[in-house]
Write a protein that holds these residues in place. Structure first.
Motif, short mmCIF file in Angstrom:
data_model
loop_
_atom_site.label_atom_id
_atom_site.label_comp_id
_atom_site.label_asym_id
_atom_site.label_seq_id
_atom_site.Cartn_x
_atom_site.Cartn_y
_atom_site.Cartn_z
N ALA A 1 -35.25 21.26 -24.20
CA ALA A 1 -34.12 20.35 -24.39
C ALA A 1 -33.17 20.89 -25.44
CB ALA A 1 -34.63 18.98 -24.81
N GLN A 2 -31.99 20.27 -25.45
CA GLN A 2 -30.93 20.70 -26.34
C GLN A 2 -31.24 20.27 -27.78
OE1 GLN A 2 -27.33 18.77 -25.31
NE2 GLN A 2 -26.07 20.04 -26.67
N THR A 3 -30.91 21.14 -28.70
CA THR A 3 -31.08 20.79 -30.11
C THR A 3 -29.98 19.82 -30.51
OG1 THR A 3 -31.90 23.00 -30.45
CG2 THR A 3 -31.33 21.74 -32.40
N LEU A 4 -30.34 18.72 -31.15
CA LEU A 4 -29.33 17.71 -31.48
C LEU A 4 -28.84 17.84 -32.91
CD1 LEU A 4 -30.50 14.48 -29.72
CD2 LEU A 4 -28.72 16.07 -29.06
N PHE A 5 -29.75 17.83 -33.87
CA PHE A 5 -29.31 17.93 -35.26
C PHE A 5 -30.49 18.29 -36.15
CE2 PHE A 5 -30.02 13.47 -34.17
CZ PHE A 5 -31.00 13.10 -35.08
N GLU A 6 -30.17 18.53 -37.42
CA GLU A 6 -31.21 18.81 -38.39
C GLU A 6 -31.29 17.62 -39.34
OE1 GLU A 6 -30.98 22.30 -41.20
OE2 GLU A 6 -31.52 20.65 -42.51
N ARG A 7 -32.52 17.15 -39.56
CA ARG A 7 -32.71 16.10 -40.56
C ARG A 7 -34.05 16.36 -41.22
NH1 ARG A 7 -32.20 10.21 -38.46
NH2 ARG A 7 -29.97 10.64 -38.60
N ASN A 8 -34.13 16.12 -42.50
CA ASN A 8 -35.36 16.34 -43.27
C ASN A 8 -35.92 17.74 -43.05
OD1 ASN A 8 -35.17 13.71 -44.13
ND2 ASN A 8 -36.40 12.95 -42.41
N ASN A 9 -34.99 18.72 -43.07
CA ASN A 9 -35.41 20.11 -42.93
C ASN A 9 -36.05 20.42 -41.59
OD1 ASN A 9 -34.50 21.27 -45.19
ND2 ASN A 9 -36.35 20.93 -46.41
N GLU A 10 -35.68 19.69 -40.56
CA GLU A 10 -36.32 19.89 -39.27
C GLU A 10 -35.24 19.79 -38.19
OE1 GLU A 10 -40.24 18.14 -36.96
OE2 GLU A 10 -39.44 17.14 -38.72
N LEU A 11 -35.24 20.74 -37.29
CA LEU A 11 -34.29 20.69 -36.19
C LEU A 11 -34.88 19.82 -35.09
CD1 LEU A 11 -33.02 24.34 -35.94
CD2 LEU A 11 -31.66 22.33 -36.41
N LEU A 12 -34.18 18.75 -34.75
CA LEU A 12 -34.70 17.81 -33.77
C LEU A 12 -33.98 18.02 -32.45
CD1 LEU A 12 -34.84 14.66 -36.00
CD2 LEU A 12 -36.67 16.23 -35.43
N SER A 13 -34.71 17.93 -31.37
CA SER A 13 -34.09 18.12 -30.06
C SER A 13 -34.11 16.82 -29.29
CB SER A 13 -34.84 19.20 -29.29
OG SER A 13 -36.12 18.73 -28.99
N ALA A 14 -33.51 16.82 -28.13
CA ALA A 14 -33.36 15.60 -27.34
C ALA A 14 -34.68 15.08 -26.83
CB ALA A 14 -32.44 15.88 -26.15
N LEU A 15 -35.74 15.87 -26.99
CA LEU A 15 -37.05 15.41 -26.54
C LEU A 15 -37.54 14.22 -27.35
CD1 LEU A 15 -39.18 18.57 -25.85
CD2 LEU A 15 -38.27 16.92 -24.23
N HIS A 16 -37.18 14.21 -28.65
CA HIS A 16 -37.67 13.15 -29.53
C HIS A 16 -37.06 11.83 -29.12
CE1 HIS A 16 -39.55 15.90 -32.50
NE2 HIS A 16 -38.73 16.72 -31.90
N PRO A 17 -37.86 10.81 -28.96
CA PRO A 17 -37.30 9.53 -28.53
C PRO A 17 -36.53 8.86 -29.66
CG PRO A 17 -39.64 9.33 -28.95
CD PRO A 17 -39.30 10.78 -29.12
N GLY A 18 -35.48 8.14 -29.28
CA GLY A 18 -34.73 7.37 -30.26
C GLY A 18 -33.73 8.17 -31.06
N GLU A 19 -33.56 9.43 -30.73
CA GLU A 19 -32.64 10.26 -31.50
C GLU A 19 -31.40 10.61 -30.68
OE1 GLU A 19 -33.16 10.67 -34.48
OE2 GLU A 19 -35.27 10.89 -34.96
N HIS A 20 -31.13 9.92 -29.61
CA HIS A 20 -30.03 10.32 -28.74
C HIS A 20 -28.67 9.97 -29.29
CE1 HIS A 20 -32.28 11.79 -25.28
NE2 HIS A 20 -33.20 10.95 -25.65
N SER A 21 -28.64 9.00 -30.17
CA SER A 21 -27.33 8.62 -30.71
C SER A 21 -26.81 9.74 -31.61
CB SER A 21 -27.47 7.33 -31.49
OG SER A 21 -28.45 7.51 -32.50
N GLN A 22 -25.78 10.41 -31.14
CA GLN A 22 -25.23 11.50 -31.94
C GLN A 22 -24.34 10.91 -33.01
OE1 GLN A 22 -23.99 14.54 -29.39
NE2 GLN A 22 -23.85 16.09 -30.98
N ALA A 23 -24.43 11.41 -34.20
CA ALA A 23 -23.78 10.76 -35.33
C ALA A 23 -22.28 11.04 -35.36
CB ALA A 23 -24.43 11.23 -36.62
N CYS A 24 -21.85 12.18 -34.90
CA CYS A 24 -20.44 12.52 -35.04
C CYS A 24 -19.67 12.13 -33.78
CB CYS A 24 -20.28 14.00 -35.35
SG CYS A 24 -21.07 15.04 -34.15
N ASP A 25 -18.41 11.74 -33.98
CA ASP A 25 -17.60 11.30 -32.85
C ASP A 25 -16.60 12.38 -32.44
OD1 ASP A 25 -16.29 11.20 -35.21
OD2 ASP A 25 -15.12 9.42 -34.72
N LEU A 26 -17.02 13.62 -32.52
CA LEU A 26 -16.11 14.72 -32.19
C LEU A 26 -16.12 14.95 -30.68
CD1 LEU A 26 -17.26 17.04 -35.05
CD2 LEU A 26 -15.08 15.89 -34.90
N PRO A 27 -14.98 15.31 -30.12
CA PRO A 27 -14.95 15.54 -28.68
C PRO A 27 -15.76 16.78 -28.31
CG PRO A 27 -12.89 16.19 -29.67
CD PRO A 27 -13.69 15.55 -30.75
#
Lengths: 506, 657
Positions: free
Chosen positions: A14-40
């Protein structure tokens, strides 16, 4: 020295979404789909963009062949292909011209070809065609095949420009305002884009034949700015342009072409250029201005690069061992330069300081040779030549685009992200791999110049998508640097008490 | 007391000599040192023969050591010295921009320019004499022995080849002098980047060689055409004066077959290229030396040296070049030198006053507000001009409008102020067409002298000031900024009065106007060149650009470097000054022709940087404001400035400009 072996294994599914707590999280993790930035994050496919299938001069083949007079043909050949074309035309129509002319032009042509082949053996890149040269020296991986040609963030606002396969440029802003499309007659084979610092509107575009400066009014609602908004800067013998760099103060623009041994320093408003020529190297392919404006890196197609100091414009020569310098990036304070060479799988670092008068040798800071990670669906090999380097503006994350092997199916191009630490010694620490959706390979990446909560990496993928990967971290270095500014701010906040001195009356 | 007053003056003069004169001398010395090199190249090219290379080389080496060549070199040295002297005398940092073709004609026919042309003709002939002696062969002397056809006795004949080359030299000298006026050859511009002298010379050398070759080819073509038509005049005159026969057995050169001589044209071109190269190299070296950055001390520990310090030199009014160098130094130090910035922000000891910062920022702000006033006055002039034309009654209100604005209290220096200055003194009548800024401290002494010596009784002086002609153009200039102040305009014996509102006058003026408008030549000569007034307004803007760069970088650096907060006190002033200037510049670019790009001239020795200075100034101004707003960010809200200025700055904070 950091190597890819110590990296956490990439998540291929799956696609890497963001880094939090020194960990790169991908779309596989549940509940993390809301992307924080509103950039096009637009997507462009090759099918919707119709590129120019062939250059203008070869459109002749569609029409019926008609014999013109020799004069007409010669004039056309001179216009289309210069001296070579003229000589070729005369040699080919030997029955119409006097014999001595045909023989003479054949001899001159042979002599010219011999000379240019000699020149070309010294500098092999000169034998490439203009498009091939752009593809070779562009920072975009696989430039000729990609729907996206170039990308650039605005240095101060949430706005970016994308150059597409059909030679148009689109400008996206964070809010849903209209996206202007820039088209110009001269805008062909865009190799690089850069917004002018300390300016809201000016965008420099490196094209095949010239340099375009677009002035896109940010307040305007027009979606098709006229070509009158563009300044055309050209200099004979200075094309194709493969790299441009604005000075951080926005007053100068430097452009480079692999066929021209001199780089041009443009005063854009006055449309005048000062050529800075150094013969060795056979051209200039890549330019990078240090963020503090004091130094400029100029890479050549040969195994040589130069570091110019921008006060008196003198340069240091840096011969390399193997290949030419492929990509480079400066640390935010301009004190450290990271480089990657063609054919080498390492990252070099040069540390500049005003006290010691510059470095004597480059040191290797990272080893990027192939490493195999076991995965659920077979092994995955990662590593290879570095295609481009990018350092975030706070100096905490370094993204490295590693070229894969197009023959092997388990060796894709990937982006490896390092954490960087400058004190007490310069050090790279592993962070992780940024992966795209299944089947998509990264082509280009750039850090957002002023992301509030850490760093934001924008990646252009091979499927024509542009995505943003935020890295959330709290910056250690910045807090310390803030204190004098806050002290000053407390002074300025009270306008009535800012008269520290009585007015001088003299 | 007198002694006290003159002492700083001599100090300043000494630094002027140290900088400018010394640099000019060094540039001339280098030009002289380069002479043997160019001469050797010229000798090699002039004796070139493809099929006898060894003989060619040996010929050239023997020729280079011959006494005639040494003598030629001495003559050429003299030529270079005179050229260098003229460079020093004529150079200008603010170009004179003629606003109509008539003004250009006036400049070309000016006595000072005539002397210049004469000297350059003579120098051209001298160089060509040296060249013809060096080439030798049939070119070497003016008189050649020849045999008369009827009697068979040997007499001295005129050598037309020699004469041809000499006249070509005179022609090229004149065209150099002429093009010097048209292309502003003596305008010295500063480069956007700093380079050491040698790399800069090396970088410019190919361009100079190319220019001189192209110019020589053009001149050779023009001279050949001229000689073809009028060559018999000097030929017969010389032969009758010097009592030389004309050799009838040779083909005369003022015929088609005589001119189509490849060797003659080749020698003409390369001698011309040599001639131009000599001059151009001198000009180039002079430019490189004069524009080299000079580092002034920011403050001095000794009061005697105070005159040489940056704040004092910045305020200098008389020698423009020192002021420019000081501004350049300010822009450089604000960007590159931390230690010198700290000196600027430092307090005086004892006393604790920020004298350095006050003097420097005050001078920069003064420069910028002066430009603002100039622009506003120009806009008012243009605006009121339109109203005067439409209705005579509204003219009064128009002038009242102007009178109400407090800005008019300063002396106007716009093209609109033509008529004011024409009232002021008769000898300043022609001032305006040459340059509107003659009275400003920015015009070089050379220009001022040039204008000051203008003959007020030249046949055109009466006509130039006529508003009827001036008003016919695209209305870029105002004929009536101070129209109520001037009354009588002599025009072809007609005495018209503009401040009276009678219909009779208007009728008359309309008739005269239509009468003159029909004369095509007059129209051609007096029509204003588009953009010229705009270029003239911004002619000295390099100074403003440096002031903007210096100020903005110093203010931005003060955010972290200014320990005593000296910049904070002036920040509101600086911001409002920049915003007001921006508004004036924006309004100026809305005028017709102001935003049209000039045509690019390829390969000419004249510097056309001044044509785009207004664009550079606009860009520098916006960059300066952005530099300050991005550095200070939200803290700007705490700065005490007016609401509309704050609104404009908010645009910059949001990057909407």
């Amino acid at each position: 020295m950091c190597s890819l072996g110590v990296f956490p294994a990439p998540v291929t599914a799956a696609q890497t979404l963001f880094e939090r707590n020194n960990e790169l999280l991908s779309a596989l993790h549940p509940g993390e789909h809301s992307q924080a930035c509103d950039l096009p994050s637009p997507q462009f496919t090759r099918d919707t963009l119709k590129g120019h299938s062939r250059p203008e001069s070869s459109s002749r083949s569609v029409f019926l062949d008609q014999r013109d007079t020799l004069w007409m043909r010669s004039a056309g050949a001179w216009r289309d292909a210069g001296l070579y074309g003229l000589l070729d035309e005369i040699t080919n129509s030997a029955e119409e011209v006097p014999r001595f002319l045909a023989v003479g032009s054949a001899c001159v042509l042979a002599l010219l070809r011999w000379a240019s082949s000699f020149h070309g053996s010294l500098f092999p890149h000169l034998t490439l065609s203009s498009d091939e040269m752009v593809a070779e020296f562009s920072q975009m991986l696989d430039w000729s095949d990609s729907a996206l040609r170039s990308f650039a963030w605005h240095p101060h606002t949430d706005k970016f420009a994308v150059a597409l396969l059909d030679d148009s440029i689109k400008i996206y802003k964070s809010n849903s305002s209209p996206t202007p499309t820039l088209k110009h007659r001269c805008q062909r084979s865009v190799c690089a884009l850069q917004w002018k610092p300390l300016c809201g509107s000016a965008l420099a575009v490196a094209c095949q034949s010239c340099l375009l400066i677009w002035h896109v009014d940010p307040a305007s609602l027009s979606t098709r700015p006229s070509s009158g908004c563009a300044q055309v800067l050209s200099h004979p013998g200075h094309s194709p342009i493969t790299s441009i760099a604005w000075s951080p103060t926005g007053s100068l623009l430097v452009s480079a072409s692999p066929v021209d041994t001199s780089m041009m320093v443009w005063d854009v408003a006055a449309e005048s250029a000062v050529p800075l020529q150094r013969v060795g190297g056979g051209g200039v392919t890549y330019l990078s201005w240090s963020p503090d404006g004091s130094r400029l890196l100029a890479a050549t197609p040969s195994a040589l690069f130069r570091v110019w100091e921008t006060r008196m414009w003198t340069c240091e020569r840096w011969p390399c061992l193997k290949g030419s310098c492929q990509s480079a990036c400066w640390s935010p304070d301009g004190g450290c330069l990271l480089l990657s060479m063609q054919g080498e799988r390492v990252i070099y670092a040069l540390t500049f300081s005003d006290l010691t008068g510059g470095p004597k040798a480059a040191s290797v800071v990272a080893d990027l040779s192939e490493t195999t990670f076991p995965g659920p669906d077979g092994d995955l090999t990662v590593g290879g030549e570095v295609c481009s380097l990018s350092w975030d503006p706070r100096g905490e994350r370094l993204a490295v685009l590693l070229k894969g092997d197009s023959q092997a199916d388990n060796h894709p191009s990937v982006i490896a992200v390092f954490k960087t630490r400058s004190s007490p010694v310069f050090e790279l620490l592993p962070c992780g791999f940024v992966m795209g959706e299944a089947g998509a390979e990264p082509r280009f990446m750039q850090f957002h110049p002023h992301f509030q909560h850490g760093a934001l990496l924008t990646v252009c993928w091979s499927d024509g998508r542009i995505s943003h990967v935020p890295f959330y971290f709290s910056s250690a270095g910045l807090l310390g640097g803030d204190s004098p500014q806050q002290a000053l701010a407390s002074n300025t906040t009270n306008p009535s008490s800012n008269k520290l001195y009585t007015e001088q009356i003299s | 007391f007198d002694v006290m007053a003159t002492k700083p003056c001599t100090k300043f003069l000494s630094i002027y000599f140290q900088v400018v004169i010394w640099r000019a001398v060094a540039s001339i010395a280098w030009s002289v040192l380069l002479l043997p090199v160019t001469t050797a190249v010229f000798v090699l090219l002039s004796r070139f023969s493809l099929f006898h290379p060894i003989q060619w080389i040996s010929d050239c080496t023997s020729l280079l050591t011959a006494s005639s060549t040494i003598f030629s070199l001495v003559v050429l040295c003299g030529v270079v010295l005179i050229t260098g002297f003229f460079n020093l005398e004529f150079y200008t940092l603010v170009p004179s921009i003629p606003c109509s073709r008539m003004a250009l004609l006036g400049t070309v026919l000016h006595p000072r320019q005539c002397v210049h042309s004469l000297v350059y003709c003579t120098m051209g002939m001298l160089v060509m004499w040296c060249a013809s002696v060096t080439i030798g062969g049939r070119y070497s002397t003016l008189g050649t022995p020849c045999r008369q056809s009827e009697s068979g006795e040997v007499v001295t004949c005129l050598n037309e080849y020699h004469l041809f080359l000499l006249l070509a030299g005179a022609f090229m000298g004149y065209s150099h002098s002429f093009l010097g006026v048209v292309q502003n050859m003596y305008y010295v511009s500063f480069q956007p980047i700093q380079q050491y002298k040698y790399p800069r010379f090396k970088g410019c050398l190919p361009m100079v060689v190319k220019c001189s070759v192209i110019q020589a080819l053009y001149s050779a073509r023009n001279f050949a055409a001229l000689y073809f038509f009028f060559g018999y005049v000097p030929k017969t005159w010389i032969s009758s004066t010097l009592n030389l026969q004309i050799d009838s057995s040779l083909q005369p050169l003022d015929s088609l077959t005589g001119l189509l001589d490849f060797s003659l044209l080749y020698h003409l071109s390369i001698s011309g290229a040599f001639l131009y190269l000599t001059w151009y190299l001198t000009v180039l070296l002079f430019r490189i030396y004069v524009t080299e950055a000079y580092s002034f001390p920011v403050q001095s520990t000794f009061t005697e040296d105070a005159e040489q310090c940056l704040p004092k030199v910045l305020a200098e009014k008389n020698t423009l070049v020192m002021k420019f160098l000081a501004l350049q130094d300010l822009a450089l130090l604000s960007q590159h030198s931390l230690s010198r910035r700290l000196e600027v922000f430092n307090l005086s000891q004892p006393g604790g006053h920020p004298h350095n910062w006050n003097a420097i920022s005050g001078e920069c702000l003064c420069l910028l507000s002066e430009l603002t006033q100039r622009l506003v006055a120009h806009q008012d002039a243009v605006a009121s001009n339109g109203r005067v034309k439409s209705q005579s009654a509204s003219m009064v209100s128009g002038t009242e409008d102007i009178a109400e604005t407090p800005r008019l209290s300063v002396p106007l220096r716009t093209p609109g102020s033509v008529f004011k200055s024409s009232v002021g003194g008769a000898n300043r009548v022609l001032t305006a067409p040459f340059t509107p800024d003659v009275d400003s401290p920015f015009s070089s002494p050379a220009i001022r002298r040039l204008v000051g010596q203008q003959d007020p009784h030249s046949p055109w002086s009466g006509t130039v000031q006529s508003p009827h002609i001036m008003r016919r153009g695209p209305k870029l200039w105002s004929a009536s900024t101070g129209s109520s102040r001037f009354s009588v305009i002599p025009l072809h014996g007609l005495e018209t009065s503009v401040n009276s509102c009678s219909c009779h006058t208007l009728n008359c003026s309309a008739q005269v106007k239509s009468f003159l408008a029909k004369r095509v030549l007059i129209m051609y000569l007096f029509n204003k060149l588009p953009e010229a007034s705009s270029q003239a307004l911004f002619a000295d803007s390099q100074a403003h650009i440096w002031a903007l760069q210096g100020l903005s970088h110093l203010v931005a650096a003060s955010f972290s470097e200014d320990q005593f907060g000296v910049v904070q006190t002036t920040l509101p002033n600086i911001l409002s000054c920049l915003v007001v200037l921006l508004e004036a510049v924006d309004r100026h670019f809305k005028l017709p022709h102001a935003s049209s790009k000039p045509v690019r001239t390829l390969c000419s020795m004249g510097d056309s940087t001044y044509k785009t200075l207004r664009f550079a100034l606009r860009a520098a101004l916006k960059t300066a404001i952005y530099k300050i707003t991005t550095t200070f960010g939200e803290h700007l809200n705490a700065v005490n400035i007016s609401t509309e200025h704050r609104k404009r700055l908010q645009q910059f904070l949001e990057f909407k400009e």
